[in-house]
Design an enzyme around this catalytic site. Sequence first.
Site, PDB file in Angstrom:
ATOM      1  N   CYS A  38      -2.167   9.238   3.855  1.00 43.43           N
ATOM      2  CA  CYS A  38      -2.241   8.694   2.199  1.00 43.43           C
ATOM      3  C   CYS A  38      -3.292   9.775   1.780  1.00 43.43           C
ATOM      4  O   CYS A  38      -3.222   8.730   0.827  1.00 43.43           O
ATOM      5  CB  CYS A  38      -1.658   7.702   1.830  1.00 43.43           C
ATOM      6  SG  CYS A  38      -3.592   6.392   3.218  1.00 43.43           S
ATOM      7  N   GLU A  53       1.030  -1.427   0.063  1.00 41.88           N
ATOM      8  CA  GLU A  53      -0.297   0.401   0.118  1.00 41.88           C
ATOM      9  C   GLU A  53       1.619   1.351  -0.364  1.00 41.88           C
ATOM     10  O   GLU A  53       1.768   1.268   0.531  1.00 41.88           O
ATOM     11  CB  GLU A  53      -0.761   0.091   1.221  1.00 41.88           C
ATOM     12  CG  GLU A  53      -1.328  -1.160   1.817  1.00 41.88           C
ATOM     13  CD  GLU A  53      -2.846  -1.727   1.741  1.00 41.88           C
ATOM     14  OE1 GLU A  53      -3.182  -1.015   0.650  1.00 41.88           O
ATOM     15  OE2 GLU A  53      -3.119  -2.600   1.680  1.00 41.88           O
TER      16      GLU A  53
END
Length: 529
Positions: A320, A286
């Site tokens: 993020c 990720e």
Amino acid sequence: MDGEFRNEAFTDFSKDENAQAMRAAIERVRGELGREYPLVIGGERVKTGRTFESINPAKKTEVVGTFQKATAELARRSVETADETFKTWSKTLPEERARLLFTVAEILRERRHEMSAWMVLEVGKTWGEADGDTAEAIDFCEFYAREMLRYSAPQPITKLEGEVNRLEYIPLGVGVVIPPWNFPLAIMAGMTCASFVTGNTVVLKPSSDAPTIAYKFFEVLEAAGLPAGVVNFMTGSGAEVGDVVVDHPRTRYVAFTGSKEIGLRINERAAKHQKGQIWIKRVVAEMGGKDAIIVDADSDLDEAATGVVQSAFGFQGQKCSACSRAIIHSDVYDTMLEKIVERTARLKLGDAADGATNLSAVINQKAFKTISDYIERGKADGGRVVAGGGSDGEEGFYIEPTVIADVKAGATIEQEEIFGPVLAVIRAKDFDDALVIANDTEYGLTGAVYTNDPEKLERAKREFHVGNLYLNRKCTGALVGVNPFGGFNMSGTDSKAGGRDYLGLFMQAKVWAEKVRAGENAKEKRTAS
Ligand code: NAD
């Protein structure tokens, strides 16, 4: 423990008793600062004589914990210990592993404020952000425990006359778990728990900016009764020991969350076959984002401005999923900008330990410099700083929440992940133009659209290419189970943490078919097995 999964509620700190409990937890944790922590390999506490410090970003002189720098030899030993433990752990029943994970959730619930307090002091999370992180960690435990039970139940496959057929999910082997510092409990715990609940064993290498919270979680695993060697705790420089554990031929997979650069490096190294290696390593990565919120001319501008500011500056923009681009329809550009600036000006920058703080210091000196450089770059490229822009690195790494207007599509601060409290505001000619700008980065993690036009919402669903799209709401705050999370393109390997596919990434399916001999009853055989 039983029943359908439900998200853990957030703590309401406007209630006096909750605020008092949090203050008390921070005081208790302060009393424990500065301790030295070992590596833990196969249950053995190891000190290496070479250490590093984790500090409070809001008070640079405050040492949160001192940690060991693992050597390459100890890194190899961690993988080999996990490999040895896999022989027994992989044979435990899924129900037993799930039960253990429910216990982990219970202990986290009991220590909720304490866990949050460690995050307040180690990474500068405000109370609400830290509490959200702990709640998410509990959610991951509760969700993955139930998921393990679902995956271990009989799987639907087509019946064939004269045979008994089964599909079972079995574990992979040794997983190297490499989390970032920004969700130091939730993401670290999520990847670790997904690994061991599925029967794998783990080398956990936490971020050097958040090792204490990882160690506290490791203690929770021990308290829950996780056998020694199932999770091995290894600190040290990613550059020094990261490659060693990724490259090791007995490593079966890597679960990584972090930057694009390190994710790509791990992916490349893991792909290389090592002498003696008998599998192709799996990489679940990720990575970063350059997330945008589109504000259409026909939208509720107050709601949109609130959503943009919350998404841009929550945890100092170090998510993020943070909104780092507000792409605004030309017709409402000036009004929206005013509303964004107004809300930004109201944010209180300060020490995260103070319950009234809205945003605190950024994680470290390097981030402080990188983010400051991006602000300068934004200005040099013609951007207009309309809020913030200042910084103060004396006591901690403080950067004001900064709004840069009139940023051109394609400019550096419109394209690269900044990972700090900097919002670029971009003018779009119309909704079509806004969608083109939004999609024109190498990432594809989160995005949001504010509009009252149902047709445009439909178009966004089809054309805005991100893993997590939000309509008329902010682009941060994904909930386990509700918003399985993960992005496209350079944002990662398209997985969805907190979703029903996720545990499948940590297992492989074994299928067996058994012939039913004459005289045997296939139905009985199926039930018996
Ligand atoms: P980072 O890439 O600098 O570090 C991540 C981890 O990798 C750390 O534990 C680090 O020690 C380790 N590492 C460093 N070099 C290594 C090497 N050579 N081999 C193995 N491991 C190594 O990222 P960060 O600063 O900790 O986190 C911020 C980044 O994470 C941002 O880009 C953010 O967008 C991303 N992130 C993504 C998600 C998501 O779900 N997509 C979630 C959170 C954070």
